[in-house]
Write a protein that holds these residues in place. Sequence first.
Motif, PDB file in Angstrom:
ATOM      1  N   LEU A 183      66.400  21.131  32.618  1.00 43.50           N
ATOM      2  CA  LEU A 183      66.252  22.374  31.859  1.00 43.50           C
ATOM      3  C   LEU A 183      66.484  22.137  30.368  1.00 43.50           C
ATOM      4  O   LEU A 183      65.774  22.685  29.525  1.00 43.50           O
ATOM      5  N   LEU A 184      67.479  21.324  30.059  1.00 45.22           N
ATOM      6  CA  LEU A 184      67.821  21.076  28.658  1.00 45.22           C
ATOM      7  C   LEU A 184      66.720  20.318  27.910  1.00 45.22           C
ATOM      8  O   LEU A 184      66.658  20.379  26.683  1.00 45.22           O
ATOM      9  N   LYS A 185      65.844  19.642  28.627  1.00 46.20           N
ATOM     10  CA  LYS A 185      64.733  18.934  27.995  1.00 46.20           C
ATOM     11  C   LYS A 185      63.566  19.860  27.652  1.00 46.20           C
ATOM     12  O   LYS A 185      62.677  19.486  26.906  1.00 46.20           O
TER      13      LYS A 185
ATOM     14  N   LEU B  80      62.603  27.157  28.486  1.00 49.32           N
ATOM     15  CA  LEU B  80      63.950  27.274  29.036  1.00 49.32           C
ATOM     16  C   LEU B  80      64.281  28.733  29.313  1.00 49.32           C
ATOM     17  O   LEU B  80      64.737  29.089  30.396  1.00 49.32           O
ATOM     18  N   TRP B  81      64.035  29.593  28.343  1.00 45.30           N
ATOM     19  CA  TRP B  81      64.347  31.010  28.478  1.00 45.30           C
ATOM     20  C   TRP B  81      63.570  31.639  29.630  1.00 45.30           C
ATOM     21  O   TRP B  81      64.136  32.345  30.466  1.00 45.30           O
ATOM     22  N   SER B  82      62.279  31.366  29.701  1.00 42.48           N
ATOM     23  CA  SER B  82      61.481  31.970  30.766  1.00 42.48           C
ATOM     24  C   SER B  82      61.883  31.425  32.141  1.00 42.48           C
ATOM     25  O   SER B  82      61.898  32.168  33.126  1.00 42.48           O
ATOM     26  N   THR B  83      62.260  30.166  32.220  1.00 41.61           N
ATOM     27  CA  THR B  83      62.706  29.585  33.490  1.00 41.61           C
ATOM     28  C   THR B  83      64.012  30.217  33.942  1.00 41.61           C
ATOM     29  O   THR B  83      64.182  30.551  35.129  1.00 41.61           O
ATOM     30  N   LEU B  84      64.946  30.397  33.030  1.00 42.60           N
ATOM     31  CA  LEU B  84      66.220  31.034  33.381  1.00 42.60           C
ATOM     32  C   LEU B  84      66.015  32.475  33.835  1.00 42.60           C
ATOM     33  O   LEU B  84      66.585  32.909  34.845  1.00 42.60           O
ATOM     34  N   LYS B  85      65.175  33.214  33.115  1.00 38.76           N
ATOM     35  CA  LYS B  85      64.901  34.601  33.499  1.00 38.76           C
ATOM     36  C   LYS B  85      64.233  34.663  34.866  1.00 38.76           C
ATOM     37  O   LYS B  85      64.570  35.509  35.697  1.00 38.76           O
ATOM     38  N   PHE B  86      63.295  33.758  35.115  1.00 38.46           N
ATOM     39  CA  PHE B  86      62.610  33.725  36.401  1.00 38.46           C
ATOM     40  C   PHE B  86      63.592  33.419  37.529  1.00 38.46           C
ATOM     41  O   PHE B  86      63.590  34.091  38.567  1.00 38.46           O
TER      42      PHE B  86
ATOM     43  N   VAL C  65      76.370  25.769  26.460  1.00 42.37           N
ATOM     44  CA  VAL C  65      77.000  26.217  27.703  1.00 42.37           C
ATOM     45  C   VAL C  65      76.425  25.446  28.886  1.00 42.37           C
ATOM     46  O   VAL C  65      77.168  24.943  29.731  1.00 42.37           O
ATOM     47  N   LEU C  66      75.111  25.342  28.943  1.00 40.38           N
ATOM     48  CA  LEU C  66      74.476  24.601  30.037  1.00 40.38           C
ATOM     49  C   LEU C  66      74.928  23.148  30.054  1.00 40.38           C
ATOM     50  O   LEU C  66      75.213  22.584  31.118  1.00 40.38           O
ATOM     51  N   GLU C  67      75.003  22.568  28.885  1.00 40.46           N
ATOM     52  CA  GLU C  67      75.397  21.162  28.773  1.00 40.46           C
ATOM     53  C   GLU C  67      76.834  20.931  29.240  1.00 40.46           C
ATOM     54  O   GLU C  67      77.165  19.885  29.785  1.00 40.46           O
TER      55      GLU C  67
END
Length: 72
Positions: free
Chosen positions: A11-13, A19-25, A50-52
């Motif tokens: 995700l961090l890559k 990233l935003w759309s993947t998290l929301k999904f 935070v993710l890291e």
Amino acid sequence: MKIDKGTINMLLKMNDDRLWSTLKFALSRSGSDFMKDARRPEDMSKLRAVLEGLTDADIARACELLEKGGKK
């Protein structure tokens, strides 16, 4: 989808929009609607930090909550 440190690193890559759309999904698929109307922050560095910094215990707890539908 299994979420682990490798998934977080993947995700961090991603670029900020992806990233935003993947998290929301992912959150919407868990049954949570708390991010339904959320707008992407201009500066995603805090979210990335935070993710890291997530530990295996943090990830396990987040997975528990997602499995329950993200309602708590």
